[in-house]
Design a protein around this motif. Structure first.
Motif, PDB file in Angstrom:
ATOM      1  N   ILE A   1       6.355  -8.234  -5.322  1.00 40.82           N
ATOM      2  CA  ILE A   1       8.106  -7.754  -5.342  1.00 40.82           C
ATOM      3  C   ILE A   1       8.678  -8.542  -4.474  1.00 40.82           C
ATOM      4  O   ILE A   1       9.840  -9.080  -5.056  1.00 40.82           O
ATOM      5  CB  ILE A   1       8.062  -6.389  -5.072  1.00 40.82           C
ATOM      6  N   TYR A   2       8.365  -8.692  -3.298  1.00 42.51           N
ATOM      7  CA  TYR A   2       9.335  -9.439  -2.259  1.00 42.51           C
ATOM      8  C   TYR A   2       8.819 -11.064  -1.904  1.00 42.51           C
ATOM      9  O   TYR A   2       9.520 -11.591  -1.210  1.00 42.51           O
ATOM     10  CB  TYR A   2       9.395  -8.746  -1.017  1.00 42.51           C
ATOM     11  N   GLN A   3       7.936 -11.504  -2.587  1.00 41.67           N
ATOM     12  CA  GLN A   3       7.355 -12.921  -2.540  1.00 41.67           C
ATOM     13  C   GLN A   3       7.080 -13.200  -1.067  1.00 41.67           C
ATOM     14  O   GLN A   3       7.670 -14.238  -0.419  1.00 41.67           O
ATOM     15  CB  GLN A   3       8.393 -13.814  -2.948  1.00 41.67           C
ATOM     16  N   GLU A   4       6.494 -12.249  -0.452  1.00 40.06           N
ATOM     17  CA  GLU A   4       6.390 -12.300   1.365  1.00 40.06           C
ATOM     18  C   GLU A   4       4.910 -11.710   1.559  1.00 40.06           C
ATOM     19  O   GLU A   4       4.613 -10.723   1.090  1.00 40.06           O
ATOM     20  CB  GLU A   4       7.644 -11.685   1.747  1.00 40.06           C
ATOM     21  N   ASP A   5       4.337 -12.326   2.613  1.00 45.31           N
ATOM     22  CA  ASP A   5       3.108 -11.850   2.895  1.00 45.31           C
ATOM     23  C   ASP A   5       3.445 -10.476   4.035  1.00 45.31           C
ATOM     24  O   ASP A   5       3.989 -10.500   4.976  1.00 45.31           O
ATOM     25  CB  ASP A   5       2.333 -12.731   3.672  1.00 45.31           C
ATOM     26  N   LEU A   6       3.013  -9.327   3.604  1.00 44.39           N
ATOM     27  CA  LEU A   6       3.280  -8.030   4.185  1.00 44.39           C
ATOM     28  C   LEU A   6       2.680  -8.224   5.702  1.00 44.39           C
ATOM     29  O   LEU A   6       3.395  -7.717   6.531  1.00 44.39           O
ATOM     30  CB  LEU A   6       2.727  -6.895   3.350  1.00 44.39           C
TER      31      LEU A   6
ATOM     32  N   ALA B   1       5.162  -0.015  -0.987  1.00 46.86           N
ATOM     33  CA  ALA B   1       5.743  -1.489  -0.724  1.00 46.86           C
ATOM     34  C   ALA B   1       7.323  -1.215  -0.372  1.00 46.86           C
ATOM     35  O   ALA B   1       7.597  -1.826   0.362  1.00 46.86           O
ATOM     36  CB  ALA B   1       5.273  -2.349  -1.501  1.00 46.86           C
ATOM     37  N   GLU B   2       8.152  -0.728  -1.528  1.00 49.36           N
ATOM     38  CA  GLU B   2       9.544  -0.574  -1.141  1.00 49.36           C
ATOM     39  C   GLU B   2       9.955   0.350   0.136  1.00 49.36           C
ATOM     40  O   GLU B   2      10.921  -0.086   0.813  1.00 49.36           O
ATOM     41  CB  GLU B   2       9.906   0.218  -2.494  1.00 49.36           C
ATOM     42  N   ALA B   3       9.110   1.352   0.200  1.00 48.39           N
ATOM     43  CA  ALA B   3       9.332   2.049   1.374  1.00 48.39           C
ATOM     44  C   ALA B   3       9.164   1.229   2.704  1.00 48.39           C
ATOM     45  O   ALA B   3      10.083   1.300   3.776  1.00 48.39           O
ATOM     46  CB  ALA B   3       8.633   3.170   1.611  1.00 48.39           C
ATOM     47  N   LEU B   4       8.218   0.646   2.740  1.00 44.40           N
ATOM     48  CA  LEU B   4       7.754  -0.355   3.722  1.00 44.40           C
ATOM     49  C   LEU B   4       9.092  -1.467   4.003  1.00 44.40           C
ATOM     50  O   LEU B   4       9.479  -1.681   5.117  1.00 44.40           O
ATOM     51  CB  LEU B   4       6.384  -1.064   3.692  1.00 44.40           C
ATOM     52  N   ARG B   5       9.500  -2.060   2.913  1.00 45.69           N
ATOM     53  CA  ARG B   5      10.413  -3.079   2.998  1.00 45.69           C
ATOM     54  C   ARG B   5      11.750  -2.339   3.673  1.00 45.69           C
ATOM     55  O   ARG B   5      12.253  -2.936   4.379  1.00 45.69           O
ATOM     56  CB  ARG B   5      10.787  -3.312   1.735  1.00 45.69           C
ATOM     57  N   LYS B   6      11.866  -1.135   3.094  1.00 43.90           N
ATOM     58  CA  LYS B   6      13.443  -0.384   3.662  1.00 43.90           C
ATOM     59  C   LYS B   6      13.091  -0.146   5.223  1.00 43.90           C
ATOM     60  O   LYS B   6      13.997  -0.393   6.055  1.00 43.90           O
ATOM     61  CB  LYS B   6      13.604   0.658   2.817  1.00 43.90           C
ATOM     62  N   SER B   7      11.961  -0.037   5.654  1.00 44.85           N
ATOM     63  CA  SER B   7      11.593   0.481   6.899  1.00 44.85           C
ATOM     64  C   SER B   7      11.850  -0.769   7.994  1.00 44.85           C
ATOM     65  O   SER B   7      12.262  -0.683   9.012  1.00 44.85           O
ATOM     66  CB  SER B   7      10.285   0.871   7.199  1.00 44.85           C
ATOM     67  N   PHE B   8      11.889  -2.079   7.468  1.00 45.53           N
ATOM     68  CA  PHE B   8      12.084  -3.161   7.917  1.00 45.53           C
ATOM     69  C   PHE B   8      13.478  -3.567   8.262  1.00 45.53           C
ATOM     70  O   PHE B   8      13.907  -4.322   8.944  1.00 45.53           O
ATOM     71  CB  PHE B   8      11.439  -4.292   7.396  1.00 45.53           C
ATOM     72  N   GLU B   9      14.450  -3.070   7.172  1.00 38.30           N
ATOM     73  CA  GLU B   9      15.884  -3.443   7.022  1.00 38.30           C
ATOM     74  C   GLU B   9      16.636  -2.749   8.220  1.00 38.30           C
ATOM     75  O   GLU B   9      16.191  -1.607   8.669  1.00 38.30           O
ATOM     76  CB  GLU B   9      16.321  -3.378   5.817  1.00 38.30           C
ATOM     77  N   GLY B  10      17.979  -3.220   8.269  1.00 38.67           N
ATOM     78  CA  GLY B  10      18.790  -2.588   9.189  1.00 38.67           C
ATOM     79  C   GLY B  10      18.382  -2.747  10.640  1.00 38.67           C
ATOM     80  O   GLY B  10      17.726  -3.636  10.860  1.00 38.67           O
TER      81      GLY B  10
END
Lengths: 313, 313
Positions: free
Chosen positions: B55-60, B16-25
């Motif tokens: 973790i992110y209170q967001e629907d992946l 989940a964290e790696a996916l989140r990072k892939s969305f950023e920047g």
């Protein structure tokens, strides 16, 4: 509300032992069978079956079949089974007899969608065919379409109603009743797929527009197997308490009594809503249901049904 | 056999964290999305969805929809869902589009009876209508009878075959192909209620008697929606590997490629039996399926499908 009176705690082992004792010696002690099985919930009855099997290495159901007989045996046999398994058997008997399709309609429309699925599973397990497979092989034309559509349905359960749909589909039903065969296909679609809540709204709309209930209209018109099944479908979806009240009323009114129908209603509903059916009966006939039944049947069969109807010992 | 390559242990939180990072920047890192989601089983994907939500209170799923697009997005979206839910959506799209009834037939015939039930549950949950309700409202005549019969079936699963029945019902199918409309009703009954094992025996019997497969006969004859659906029904029941091989072959053969069909097959079968479909493809075309697909599509969509096809990174 249910009519069954069952203790909250019982010992499956002690029950099994008491039943065993009732089978031994000269003759069978039917009163014990009634006192035990007539006061146990579906869960408790399955526990007793398991305990009996464990202690005596014998199938309680088979033993009961050899100990008691006639309408009493049939009623105890239907009662001891799990509801889904019981309905699977009732459906199979109806299919093989080639009449009494109202039993199929009852099972398909009055059970909840999940209960109906359980019946289909039980049927597959018992007969190695699907319920719809046997049903479709024994029927044709619109009757097949209606019955197969009903038993295979998995309806939406919810309170949402679409008033526009109710209006349109009240007209579809009206056309089917009026023009008969030609427009049955759409009527079957509506009756086999819409949610029950939606269908009740449609029936109500029909009454408002055409000044009279659709089931009454159908009775005036026809009487072949299909039309009977259509009639049962509408009545059992519209108000299954009223529907059962009439099944029981007809069963005991008959010369000779229709024990199959009487047993079916009492055994199927004792643990669910037989009290409500009984209240509807009283309202309609000004006679207590248990009195009306008691007058028509006798012996252990009578004792057993009255026990299921909630008579105190 | 499946083509999906997934690790036996993974950390849903880290994924989940790696996916989140892939969305950023600046821009999205599609390679990470592919490297993670393209290597996770259905169970693992659901764990990742839950971990991400926590973790992110967001629907992946929603976030992915906003991050990626086109055929790649569609494929990831189809892939991340549970199979029953995915099939419910595919069925709904097919019903609303009013074509592509072969998707409905696939779902109804290739899934096991229990999987099909799960699709019906998912459909009810998502759309507040039953699958058969929407399907019946959008179709008429024999097409409706066939499709509704298929999606509502709960077939017997077992190896028992009745050879006499196979013989009789091979003739029923023959009559239906020969005389068309008039005798479709019985053919529909057979195809929608018999067990798949029994039906394969019936198709074999047909070939022995009439010297040619029934599906070939059907192709010669007709091409309206109903006949197409009938053809798909017989082919998908008879051999779903061959059936899928042809769906994929047609999808990539087309000028412009039919991405919907291609995605559907790869996403639906990667975790089940895509390896077998791929072997059938190779045998038929002497070209590796992954090479054939790679030639027709490009970009992240291509990378993702090839990953699901088992390409090592």
């Amino acid at each position: 509300m249910a009519t069954l009176i069952a203790p909250s705690n019982h010992s499956p082992q002690e029950d099994a032992e008491a039943l065993r004792k009732s089978f031994e010696g000269w003759g069978t002690d039917e009163n014990t069978i009634i006192a035990i099985l007539g006061h146990r919930t579906v869960h408790q009855r399955q526990q007793i079956r398991r305990a009996y099997e464990e202690i005596y290495q014998e199938d309680l159901v088979k033993r009961l079949e050899s100990e008691i007989k006639g309408d009493f045996e049939k009623a105890v046999y239907r009662w001891i089974l799990e509801p889904a398994d019981r309905d699977a058997i009732l459906a199979n008997v109806a299919i093989k007899s080639g009449k009494n399709y109202n039993v199929i309609v009852e099972i398909a429309t009055i059970n909840s969608p999940e209960e109906l699925l359980a019946v289909r599973r039980a049927y597959l397990h018992r007969y190695k065919h699907s319920l719809e497979e046997d049903l479709a092989a024994h029927t044709t034309g619109p009757l097949r379409q209606l019955l197969v559509g009903l038993v295979t349905s998995f309806r939406y359960v919810g309170d949402e109603i679409n008033p526009k749909l109710a209006q349109n589909e009240a007209e579809i039903l009206h056309d089917a009743v009026k023009e008969k065969k030609s427009s049955y296909e759409e009527a079957i679609r509506v009756l086999t797929t819409r949610s029950k809540t939606q269908l009740v709204a449609t029936f109500n709309r029909y009454r408002e527009i055409h000044g009279g209930s659709i089931s009454k209209k159908l009775v005036d018109e026809g009487s072949d197997d299909f039309e009977k099944a259509l009639h049962t479908t509408i009545r059992s979806i519209n108000d299954h308490f009223k529907y059962y009240e009439k099944v029981v009323r007809n069963a005991i009114k008959k010369v000779g009594t229709d024990e199959d129908a009487l047993t079916r209603v009492v055994v199927s509903r004792a643990e669910k809503d037989l009290k409500t059916v009984s209240e509807v009966y009283y309202k309609r006939n000004s006679v207590l249901l248990e009195h009306a039944i008691a007058k028509e049947i006798s012996g252990d069969y009578k004792k057993f049904l009255l026990t299921l109807l909630g008579k105190e010992d």
